[in-house]
Write a protein that holds these residues in place. Structure first.
Motif, PDB file in Angstrom:
ATOM      1  N   ASP A 264     -45.419  53.152  34.718  1.00 20.02           N
ATOM      2  CA  ASP A 264     -46.038  54.322  34.097  1.00 20.02           C
ATOM      3  C   ASP A 264     -45.265  54.705  32.842  1.00 20.02           C
ATOM      4  O   ASP A 264     -44.154  54.215  32.614  1.00 20.02           O
TER       5      ASP A 264
ATOM      6  N   ASP B 299     -48.330  59.814  28.379  1.00 21.31           N
ATOM      7  CA  ASP B 299     -49.621  59.673  27.701  1.00 21.31           C
ATOM      8  C   ASP B 299     -49.352  59.454  26.217  1.00 21.31           C
ATOM      9  O   ASP B 299     -48.297  59.826  25.699  1.00 21.31           O
TER      10      ASP B 299
ATOM     11  N   TRP C 116     -53.032  58.315  31.012  1.00 25.74           N
ATOM     12  CA  TRP C 116     -52.928  57.305  32.050  1.00 25.74           C
ATOM     13  C   TRP C 116     -53.321  57.879  33.402  1.00 25.74           C
ATOM     14  O   TRP C 116     -53.195  59.069  33.645  1.00 25.74           O
TER      15      TRP C 116
ATOM     16  N   ILE D 158     -49.957  53.337  35.001  1.00 21.53           N
ATOM     17  CA  ILE D 158     -50.684  52.440  34.098  1.00 21.53           C
ATOM     18  C   ILE D 158     -51.020  51.133  34.798  1.00 21.53           C
ATOM     19  O   ILE D 158     -52.114  50.607  34.673  1.00 21.53           O
TER      20      ILE D 158
END
Length: 141
Positions: free
Chosen positions: A80, A83, A132, A137
């Motif tokens: 991850d 954003d 995300w 992700i």
């Protein structure tokens, strides 16, 4: 179209040539005319139809706040990051391609995955934001 994890990434993550939380990982936006090829596309130079427009630079942008964690509930490895926003942009994209940015030729940048937005997303002199998924992700199980 659907999301794609490039086969070359599967090899690269296993042999250690890509480290998601320490390498520079970039996101480039592509139009609806890009067709990912899970087998043949291995480098950024294989990607066609990158978006262009105000507020967007070729090659996209680097991810910040990257983290690799484990989700024992779902039995997954999770990648991850924060954003990503292209501010004051005028662009239309259908998807995003993540790749390891080496800082040189596009033929050296290893591909990771293609994320399909499901439909074109646009901004007009405003923010184009990739938010995300809450699960991260990329999830490997």
């Amino acid at each position: 179209m659907a999301d794609v994890i490039y086969n070359s990434f599967k090899r690269d993550i296993m042999n250690g040539s890509i480290d998601l939380d320490t390498d520079t990982i970039n996101v480039m936006l592509v139009t609806s005319t890009y067709t990912p090829d899970q087998d043949a596309h291995t480098k950024r130079s294989d990607i066609t139809n990158e978006v262009s427009g105000t507020g967007y630079s070729a090659g996209g942008a680097a991810l910040a706040g990257k983290a690799v964690t484990v989700d024992n509930t779902d039995n997954e490895g999770v990648f991850d990051a924060n954003d990503l926003t292209w501010s004051t942009s005028t662009i239309t994209a259908r998807g995003a391609v993540l790749y390891k940015a080496r800082g040189g030729a596009s033929s050296a940048d290893e591909l990771i995955c293609y994320i399909d937005f499901g439909s074109d997303k646009s901004s007009t002199a405003g923010n184009f934001t990739l938010q995300w998924a809450a699960e991260g992700i990329l999830n490997l199980n």
